[in-house]
Design an enzyme around this catalytic site. Structure first.
Site, mmCIF file in Angstrom:
data_model
loop_
_atom_site.group_PDB
_atom_site.id
_atom_site.type_symbol
_atom_site.label_atom_id
_atom_site.label_comp_id
_atom_site.label_asym_id
_atom_site.label_seq_id
_atom_site.Cartn_x
_atom_site.Cartn_y
_atom_site.Cartn_z
ATOM 1 N N ALA A 63 0.848 -1.202 0.000
ATOM 2 C CA ALA A 63 0.000 0.000 0.000
ATOM 3 C C ALA A 63 0.881 1.247 0.000
ATOM 4 C CB ALA A 63 -0.879 -0.011 1.251
ATOM 5 N N GLY A 102 0.488 -4.938 1.374
ATOM 6 C CA GLY A 102 -0.634 -5.040 0.439
ATOM 7 C C GLY A 102 -0.277 -5.779 -0.837
ATOM 8 N N GLU A 105 -0.598 -9.289 -0.018
ATOM 9 C CA GLU A 105 -2.040 -9.548 0.145
ATOM 10 C C GLU A 105 -2.716 -9.681 -1.213
ATOM 11 O OE1 GLU A 105 -2.470 -6.104 2.861
ATOM 12 O OE2 GLU A 105 -3.572 -7.521 4.118
ATOM 13 N N GLU A 125 3.353 -4.817 8.192
ATOM 14 C CA GLU A 125 2.452 -3.771 8.691
ATOM 15 C C GLU A 125 2.680 -3.420 10.159
ATOM 16 O OE1 GLU A 125 1.607 -6.110 6.557
ATOM 17 O OE2 GLU A 125 0.232 -5.327 5.051
HETATM 18 C C1 3H9 Z 1 0.399 -2.017 3.654
HETATM 19 O O1 3H9 Z 1 0.657 -2.531 2.614
HETATM 20 C C2 3H9 Z 1 -0.958 -1.978 4.291
HETATM 21 C C3 3H9 Z 1 -1.896 -3.050 3.784
HETATM 22 O O2 3H9 Z 1 -1.852 -4.182 4.589
HETATM 23 C C4 3H9 Z 1 -3.335 -2.602 3.889
HETATM 24 C C5 3H9 Z 1 -3.866 -1.653 2.951
HETATM 25 C C6 3H9 Z 1 -5.377 -1.519 3.014
HETATM 26 N N1 3H9 Z 1 4.548 3.489 -0.004
HETATM 27 O O3 3H9 Z 1 13.264 2.319 0.795
HETATM 28 P P1 3H9 Z 1 13.646 3.001 -0.477
HETATM 29 C C7 3H9 Z 1 9.268 5.044 -1.164
HETATM 30 S S1 3H9 Z 1 1.588 -1.188 4.522
HETATM 31 C C8 3H9 Z 1 4.993 4.695 -0.371
HETATM 32 O O4 3H9 Z 1 14.568 4.169 -0.392
HETATM 33 P P2 3H9 Z 1 14.875 0.557 -1.324
HETATM 34 C C9 3H9 Z 1 10.348 5.481 -0.177
HETATM 35 O O5 3H9 Z 1 9.828 6.387 0.765
HETATM 36 C C10 3H9 Z 1 2.962 -1.142 3.443
HETATM 37 N N2 3H9 Z 1 6.284 4.956 -0.622
HETATM 38 O O6 3H9 Z 1 14.219 1.971 -1.549
HETATM 39 C C11 3H9 Z 1 11.345 6.121 -1.112
HETATM 40 O O7 3H9 Z 1 10.867 7.416 -1.442
HETATM 41 P P3 3H9 Z 1 11.884 8.644 -1.630
HETATM 42 C C12 3H9 Z 1 3.761 -2.345 3.607
HETATM 43 C C13 3H9 Z 1 7.150 3.957 -0.496
HETATM 44 O O8 3H9 Z 1 15.132 0.011 -2.655
HETATM 45 C C14 3H9 Z 1 11.251 5.251 -2.358
HETATM 46 O O9 3H9 Z 1 9.972 4.621 -2.300
HETATM 47 N N3 3H9 Z 1 4.993 -2.202 2.859
HETATM 48 C C15 3H9 Z 1 6.751 2.677 -0.118
HETATM 49 O O10 3H9 Z 1 15.995 0.648 -0.348
HETATM 50 C C16 3H9 Z 1 12.314 4.177 -2.435
HETATM 51 O O11 3H9 Z 1 12.297 3.431 -1.224
HETATM 52 C C17 3H9 Z 1 6.133 -1.823 3.429
HETATM 53 O O12 3H9 Z 1 6.199 -1.591 4.623
HETATM 54 C C18 3H9 Z 1 5.384 2.447 0.125
HETATM 55 N N4 3H9 Z 1 4.907 1.235 0.477
HETATM 56 O O13 3H9 Z 1 13.776 -0.337 -0.582
HETATM 57 C C19 3H9 Z 1 7.313 -1.746 2.511
HETATM 58 N N5 3H9 Z 1 7.844 1.880 -0.065
HETATM 59 O O14 3H9 Z 1 12.786 8.217 -2.715
HETATM 60 C C20 3H9 Z 1 8.114 -0.519 2.808
HETATM 61 C C21 3H9 Z 1 8.886 2.650 -0.418
HETATM 62 O O15 3H9 Z 1 10.991 9.782 -1.940
HETATM 63 N N6 3H9 Z 1 9.198 -0.302 1.868
HETATM 64 N N7 3H9 Z 1 8.476 3.907 -0.681
HETATM 65 O O16 3H9 Z 1 12.600 8.763 -0.315
HETATM 66 C C22 3H9 Z 1 10.348 -0.980 1.902
HETATM 67 O O17 3H9 Z 1 10.531 -1.891 2.662
HETATM 68 C C23 3H9 Z 1 11.429 -0.526 0.980
HETATM 69 O O18 3H9 Z 1 11.120 0.797 0.579
HETATM 70 C C24 3H9 Z 1 11.631 -1.386 -0.284
HETATM 71 C C25 3H9 Z 1 12.590 -0.643 -1.239
HETATM 72 C C26 3H9 Z 1 12.243 -2.714 0.130
HETATM 73 C C27 3H9 Z 1 10.335 -1.608 -0.984
#
Ligand code: 3H9
Length: 693
Positions: A63, A102, A105, A125
């Site tokens: 998400a 998400g 999911e 989450e």
């Molecule tokens: C969820 O899914 C809720 C659901 O259960 C329910 C819904 C109803 N959203 O980390 P990086 C941005 S909760 C928005 O530097 P990497 C990040 O801020 C979600 N933005 O790169 C950054 O922006 P900026 C569950 C996001 O390669 C840019 O993308 N998911 C999101 O080192 C690059 O990110 C998580 O908790 C996001 N979901 O790592 C996953 N994710 O360049 C969280 C990233 O402007 N994310 N951004 O600073 C991660 O674990 C890592 O970002 C990921 C990439 C491994 C994906």
């Protein structure tokens, strides 16, 4: 067709490619485009199966976290997922890179999942103060069983490809592009070689033992894992009953301070890299020099070796070279145990280390980091030597935690190449790196330092020059406030307990015992001559230390210790506090634990506001990041600036004014707070404005 998905065909198979950089976050735009694409393919009679895959580095990061706290727009993720689960045509998720939250999911609601080698999946989450809110708590248990789902969801950990296969989250691990793996799985379904099963039709047994054990494990901590357990318990019900329970619990958490704090911390970790110098050309950093073989130097050398860089470690006291090398090697061996190095990368790291007493060995280094003791004269001498020895263009960094980086730079003929890099101990583990930009530091040197920090997997925060920079300046005020609280009536164990309940791993007095009370006293003695006479000074710590009570290492300090374990407060220390109150004519007041936290936090906010006002920190979020990643500020609280917004600036100002009636030297309202109050501004709004220099 939309900008965010591509519909493709391979014979009778319809494909939906997610194409929303950088991470295919499932915000409303991508959800809506995917939902429409599913409807298009369902309506197309020539399509027999639907495959979803992602373009770019990953399937999807889940998400869109930026949407949290805003009203949800339709189609919601659950709407999209229902369409996939209920599809009369087989639906397949073909995942590469990562599929978190998400995104997983979404895959769980498909009838089959395949992974590409290297895939990591997870439901993280809880790390954002939430539970999986789009069916994850209902569908994962249906695939893995309740006990595994509890462990996966409550830990929020990443699951590697082979484990995902073992747990039944994916049906197949493949090589090559996800698109092809998806097509091949869809063909195998058609041929009867793989089965497509709507997850919602599966049942999972209630597992009372696993539920009770998890409730016990997570009780008294954060809210999200406990609510997640409640949601997972509902997975034993029919899916139509379980999903609304999950959704209600999810929405409850969405409104919580815990969620707001954790999401703020998530973005804080990434925001600090955005600096005015970001676009300056970086210098190549291939060879590192570290001067000083003590704890800091050894830790910094280890951090660079872990990043695969060759390091020359200089310890001018020849007899300490072997010890310094042995300590680096011990750290590297520890990194193997923690899974940070493989056998092969460990051998490379060991071979990359050169330890020498000859500072001339730094002639070819691209970056030299000084980590000797905190003495201006010694540092000045070293920097003028480095200036002479190091090649033109080499960056000279100091790891000082308090000293004037401008003054250090002025001892060289290349002040533009001098910068502060303040690591935190243990430097190969702690993630914060304060990058202290002096008045003459060249932009490309700052940009290079940030680049280097990222290579070391650190969180770099830009700081200006002042005594203690961002972190230690706030720490000094925090500690003083704790000492004043004790003089005025709180027990030191009460202060520790209150701050530990707030979320710090250890209170300040327990930390003092751990660090050694004699060490802190030596620093105070050194600074005694420059202490402002108007400043209130608590002698309690000095008097405790004078007894030879130095904390853990003497088994007695603020607390008593037996076999390394704290057994209770030291009555002798309590007597010292009582005697000191009497000598000063202080009538002890009763403080509640809430009073303790309010005062300590307000002291931190006051100092932080001054740091911002002076331009020492770029933005409020940089201060939060320093506190979160270097000083143990509880992640779910988001940092002092985030908390100031939650408390409300008027309340913060009112508190300072009340406390100032007792001690007008320590407490005064920073003009920035007043300006913000009259402009109705928040720290979050200052962050959104971007870089303030
Ligand atoms: C969820 O899914 C809720 C659901 O259960 C329910 C819904 C109803 N959203 O980390 P990086 C941005 S909760 C928005 O530097 P990497 C990040 O801020 C979600 N933005 O790169 C950054 O922006 P900026 C569950 C996001 O390669 C840019 O993308 N998911 C999101 O080192 C690059 O990110 C998580 O908790 C996001 N979901 O790592 C996953 N994710 O360049 C969280 C990233 O402007 N994310 N951004 O600073 C991660 O674990 C890592 O970002 C990921 C990439 C491994 C994906």
């Amino acid at each position: 067709m939309s900008d965010f998905v591509r519909i493709e065909r391979d014979g009778d198979i319809g494909l939906i490619c997610l194409t929303k950089p950088p991470v295919n976050a499932l915000g409303v735009a991508l959800r809506s485009a995917t939902y429409d694409a599913v409807q298009t393919l369902l309506a197309d009679d020539s399509v027999t199966a639907i495959v979803l895959y992602g373009e770019g580095r990953f399937f999807s990061a889940g998400a869109d976290i930026k949407d949290f706290g805003r009203a949800s727009e339709t189609p919601t993720l659950p709407d999209l997922l229902k369409a996939l689960n209920d599809s009369p045509k087989p639906t397949v998720a073909a995942m590469h890179g990562v599929a978190f939250g998400g995104a997983l999911e979404l895959a769980l609601s498909c009838h089959l999942r395949v992974g590409i080698h290297g895939l990591q999946v997870g439901l993280p989450e809880v790390k954002l103060g939430l539970l999986p809110g789009a069916g994850g708590s209902q569908r994962l248990p249906r695939l893995t069983g309740m006990a595994s789902a509890i462990e996966v969801i409550c830990s929020g950990r990443n699951i590697a490809d082979d484990e995902a296969l073992r747990l039944g989250i994916i049906a197949r691990l493949a090589d090559g592009p996800a698109r092809e793996a998806g097509i091949s799985a869809a063909r195998d379904i058609a041929a009867g070689a793989l089965s497509a099963t709507p997850t919602d039709g599966l049942n999972v047994a209630h597992d009372e033992q696993a539920l009770a054990a998890a409730r016990q494990k997570y009780s008294g901590k954060l809210n999200a894992p406990l609510k997640a357990i409640d949601a997972i318990e509902a997975a034993a019900l029919p899916i139509d009953e379980g999903l609304p329970i999950e959704r209600a619990l999810f929405m409850e958490l969405m409104e919580s301070d815990e969620r707001a704090g954790l999401v703020h911390s998530f973005f804080a970790e990434r925001a600090t890299a955005k600096i005015p110098e970001a676009k300056a050309e970086k210098r190549a950093i291939e060879r590192i020099g570290v001067v000083g073989g003590g704890t800091m130097g050894v830790g910094i050398a280890t951090a660079a070796l872990l990043a695969g860089l060759p390091v020359t470690l200089i310890e001018t006291a020849e007899m300490r070279i072997d010890a310094a090398r042995a300590n680096v090697e011990k750290n590297l061996a520890g990194a193997v145990k923690r899974g940070k190095l493989t056998k092969a990368t460990h051998s490379v790291a060991v071979a990359n280390l050169t330890a020498s007493a000859d500072i001339g060995a730094l002639a070819k280094a691209d970056l030299v980091i000084e980590a000797i003791f905190e003495d201006m004269e010694a540092k000045a001498g070293l920097f003028s030597d480095l200036d002479r020895i190091c090649r033109p263009g080499a960056i000279l960094a100091t790891n000082t935690s308090y000293l004037d980086v401008d003054a250090i730079a002025a001892t060289t003929a290349r002040p533009a190449d001098v910068i502060g890099m303040h690591f935190f101990s243990p430097a190969h583990i702690m993630r914060l790196l304060e990058v202290v930009v002096a008045s003459k530091t060249a932009p490309e040197v700052t940009a290079t330092a940030f680049d280097f920090a990222r290579k070391l997997r650190k969180i770099p925060v830009r700081a200006g020059v002042c005594d203690g920079f961002i972190g230690n300046r706030i720490l000094t005020r925090y500690r003083k406030q704790c000492e004043y609280l004790v003089l005025d009536g709180a027990g030191f164990d009460q202060v520790d307990r209150a701050l530990e309940t707030f979320g710090f791993a250890m209170g300040p007095f327990a930390v003092g015992d751990l660090a050694g009370l004699d060490i802190a006293k030596a620093t105070r003695d050194r600074k005694a001559a420059t202490r402002p006479p108007e400043e209130r000074y608590s002698r309690v710590a000095d008097l405790i230390c004078d007894q030879g009570w130095h904390g853990r290492k003497t088994n007695i300090g603020y607390y008593l210790y037996e076999g390394g374990k704290k057994t209770g407060p030291n009555p002798g220390a309590e007597d010292i506090v009582a005697a000191e109150r009497k000598a000063l004519g202080i009538t002890p007041k009763d403080f509640t634990d809430e009073d303790v936290v309010a005062r300590v936090l307000t002291a931190m906010i006051q100092e932080a506001a001054m740091i911002l006002e002076e331009g020492i920190a770029l933005r409020p979020v940089d201060i939060d990041a320093v506190q979160l990643f270097g000083y143990g500020f509880p992640r779910h609280r988001g940092g002092p600036m985030h908390m100031a917004d939650q408390i409300g600036l008027s309340e913060v100002i009112a508190r300072i004014e009340t406390y100032a009636a007792e001690d007008a030297y320590f407490w005064s309202v920073p003009p920035l707070l007043r300006q913000m109050q009259s402009a109705g501004q928040s720290f979050a709004a200052l962050n959104d404005k971007g870089i303030s220099t």
